[in-house]
Every structure is written in structure tokens, then in C-alpha cells.
Design an enzyme around this catalytic site. Structure first.
Site, short mmCIF file in Angstrom:
data_model
loop_
_atom_site.label_atom_id
_atom_site.label_comp_id
_atom_site.label_asym_id
_atom_site.label_seq_id
_atom_site.Cartn_x
_atom_site.Cartn_y
_atom_site.Cartn_z
N ASP A 113 24.22 31.90 73.92
CA ASP A 113 25.13 33.05 73.94
C ASP A 113 26.19 32.76 72.87
O ASP A 113 26.37 31.62 72.45
CB ASP A 113 25.76 33.13 75.33
CG ASP A 113 26.99 33.99 75.38
OD1 ASP A 113 26.91 35.16 74.94
OD2 ASP A 113 28.06 33.51 75.83
N ASP A 129 29.81 34.73 72.47
CA ASP A 129 31.22 34.87 72.87
C ASP A 129 31.52 34.11 74.15
O ASP A 129 30.94 34.39 75.19
CB ASP A 129 31.57 36.35 73.01
CG ASP A 129 31.42 37.08 71.69
OD1 ASP A 129 30.66 38.05 71.62
OD2 ASP A 129 32.05 36.65 70.71
C1 XBP Z 1 30.32 39.30 74.77
C2 XBP Z 1 30.44 40.77 74.82
C3 XBP Z 1 30.73 41.54 73.56
C4 XBP Z 1 32.06 41.12 72.98
C5 XBP Z 1 32.60 42.15 72.02
O1 XBP Z 1 29.03 39.03 74.27
O2 XBP Z 1 30.23 41.34 75.88
O3 XBP Z 1 30.77 42.91 73.92
O4 XBP Z 1 33.00 41.06 74.05
O5 XBP Z 1 31.66 42.36 70.98
P1 XBP Z 1 28.25 37.62 74.62
P2 XBP Z 1 31.23 43.86 70.60
O6 XBP Z 1 29.07 36.85 75.64
O7 XBP Z 1 26.92 38.07 75.14
O8 XBP Z 1 28.19 36.90 73.29
O9 XBP Z 1 32.51 44.66 70.49
O10 XBP Z 1 30.51 43.72 69.28
O11 XBP Z 1 30.35 44.30 71.72
MG MG Z 2 29.48 35.13 76.57
#
Ligand code: XBP
Ligand code: MG
Length: 252
Positions: A10, A12
Site C-alpha cells: 500500500d 499512503d
Molecule cells: C489512501 C487513500 C487515497 C488518499 C488520497 O490510499 O484512500 O484516497 O487518501 O489520494 P492507500 P487520492 O492507503 O490505499 O494508499 O486523492 O488520489 O485518492
Molecule cells: Mg494506506
């Protein structure tokens, strides 16, 4: 017994702490650009993170504060424009070096590459955001470290739907038992487990209060020399520095 062949990360919260000081700032800048009085403070954003996907998150917030306006035909276009602006702000913020990889992430990636393990990404975030973060932290060739990058709207439903992980496994020609997933949130864990993947959870600023009982490893990070991770692995209390040996042992 299927030998461990791949690590699927993953982005973020897992590769880097991008949400509070990255995405959240970019959303607020896009709102200001559009003359909206929306401003997501740290707690509000933490609450809204229950909704994965920036476009989906903004729509859910708008439906909370002004359901009539959010239901108008032109709402989708405004959301799309806000998200385009937000992504531009986020990419610039990351390119300026504002976000670092979490402790131990680079070490595990390098150890995996050195041992011939295949690497992939499975994220809800927008592909441009992945590229900006990887270039800023691993350098110009960083994206080449990852065989497959599953991101954003590549699949019709975002996490906790398992689609993005299934999308990645299919393109790698792997069965779930041949890989490990790395996640930071319950939405992400549900997606990985839904795809049949055993998961290493490294909780972060927004997810350290969530419960991950029963997961392969539930840690406060991957640890670094002098700063060991703590948590549970294979049902036992564990502290230390996560490396390939630990991952292979847990996956066995
Ligand atoms: C985290 C999310 C994303 C980010 C924002 O993704 O849910 O929506 O918060 O990015 P992960 P966007 O933990 O799966 O990496 O605005 O491009 O959606
Ligand atoms: Mg994440």
C-alpha cells in the site's frame, strides 16, 4: 508450500506518512483555489479517511454539509476539477521533498530486490501521486523497482474492496499465498485479506488506534537499527527490525 515470491505495498500510510501533511494540505489548497470555505483540520480529515479515494471522500463530505448541492448534476464535474487541482498540489508538495519514506521501508525494498523478490504497489491513491512519491524518495528509477503498480481508478471499487489487490496478483500471475501485503489501515487490511493475502500491518498517525487482531503481523512500523518496531507477529509479542528473514519466517 508456496515460497514467498512477492511483496505488495500500500502507499499512503504504509510507504510514507502522506495523509496529514500531504494529501490533507493539498485538499485544503484545492478548496481555497475554488473559493470554497471547506477546510479539513487534522481530526476532520482523520474521520473522513474512512472513505477511501479523494473524489469519494470529497463527495461524502459535501453530502454531509449540503446534500442538496451535492446531488446537483454538476456536482460530479466540480468534484473532478477539485480533485485535479488537489492532485497537482500534492504532486508539487511531494516533489519539493515534503514527504519521506517511513523508517525501514527503503531497507525492506532493497533487501527484497537484492534477494530477487518481486515488488508491486496496490493503492487507492491516484497514479500521479505514486509516481511523485517514488521519484522523490527512491529517485528517477524508483518506479522500476515495482513490477506492477495498481492505483486509483484502475478498478471500479476502491479499498476495502479487494479489487486492487486481485488486479495486481492477476497481472503478476501469482497466487495470494506466494505474496505478502503491507498495509496501514483497516480498509486496506480488509482489501488485502479479501484477496486472500496475508498482511503485515504497520500502523501510522491516523491508524494506530485501529484493531488488527488476527493479522500476520501488527506492528508500529518496520523498525530501524536503534529504533526497533514493536507489536505482534504470528500471534506473539514481537519487537525488532523487520527484514527479509523475519518476513520469510512469518510467511512460512
Ligand atoms: C489512501 C487513500 C487515497 C488518499 C488520497 O490510499 O484512500 O484516497 O487518501 O489520494 P492507500 P487520492 O492507503 O490505499 O494508499 O486523492 O488520489 O485518492
Ligand atoms: Mg494506506
Amino acid at each position: 508450500m508456496s515460497v514467498l515470491q512477492a511483496l505488495i505495498f500500500d502507499v499512503d500510510g504504509t510507504l510514507a506518512e502522506t495523509e496529514r501533511d500531504g494529501h490533507r494540505i493539498a485538499f485544503n489548497q484545492a478548496f481555497a483555489d475554488a473559493g470554497l470555505d471547506w477546510q479539513w483540520d487534522v481530526p476532520t480529515y482523520g474521520r473522513l479517511l474512512a472513505i477511501t479515494g479523494g473524489k469519494e471522500r470529497m463527495l461524502a463530505y459535501w453530502q454531509e454539509i449540503d446534500p442538496q448541492a451535492a446531488a446537483r448534476p454538476e456536482a460530479a464535474a466540480l468534484i473532478a476539477e477539485l480533485h485535479r487541482r488537489k492532485t497537482a498540489h500534492y504532486v508539487r508538495l511531494v516533489a519539493e521533498g515534503g514527504i519521506a519514506l517511513r523508517p525501514g521501508v527503503r531497507r525492506v525494498l532493497e533487501q527484497a530486490r537484492g534477494a530477487g523478490l518481486r515488488l508491486a504497489i496496490a493503492t487507492t491513491t491516484t497514479p500521479d501521486n505514486v509516481e511523485a512519491l517514488i521519484h522523490a524518495t527512491l529517485g528517477a528509477g524508483g518506479m522500476d523497482w515495482f513490477e506492477i503498480v495498481g492505483a486509483g481508478d484502475a478498478v471500479p471499487r476502491k479499498k476495502p474492496d479487494p479489487g486492487i489487490y486481485t488486479w495486481v496478483l492477476d497481472r503478476m500471475g501469482l497466487r495470494p499465498e506466494q505474496a505478502l501485503a503491507f498495509e496501514d489501515s483497516t480498509n486496506g487490511l480488509r482489501a488485502a485479506q479479501g484477496a486472500g493475502l496475508r498482511t503485515v500491518v504497520t500502523t501510522g498517525a491516523y491508524t494506530h488506534r485501529e484493531n488488527f487482531d488476527g493479522v500476520l503481523a501488527w506492528l508500529d512500523g518496520l523498525g530501524d537499527v536503534g529504533a526497533p518496531a514493536t507489536g505482534r507477529a504470528c500471534g506473539q509479542a514481537w519487537t525488532g527490525v523487520v527484514g527479509l528473514a523475519e518476513l520469510r519466517q512469518w510467511a512460512a
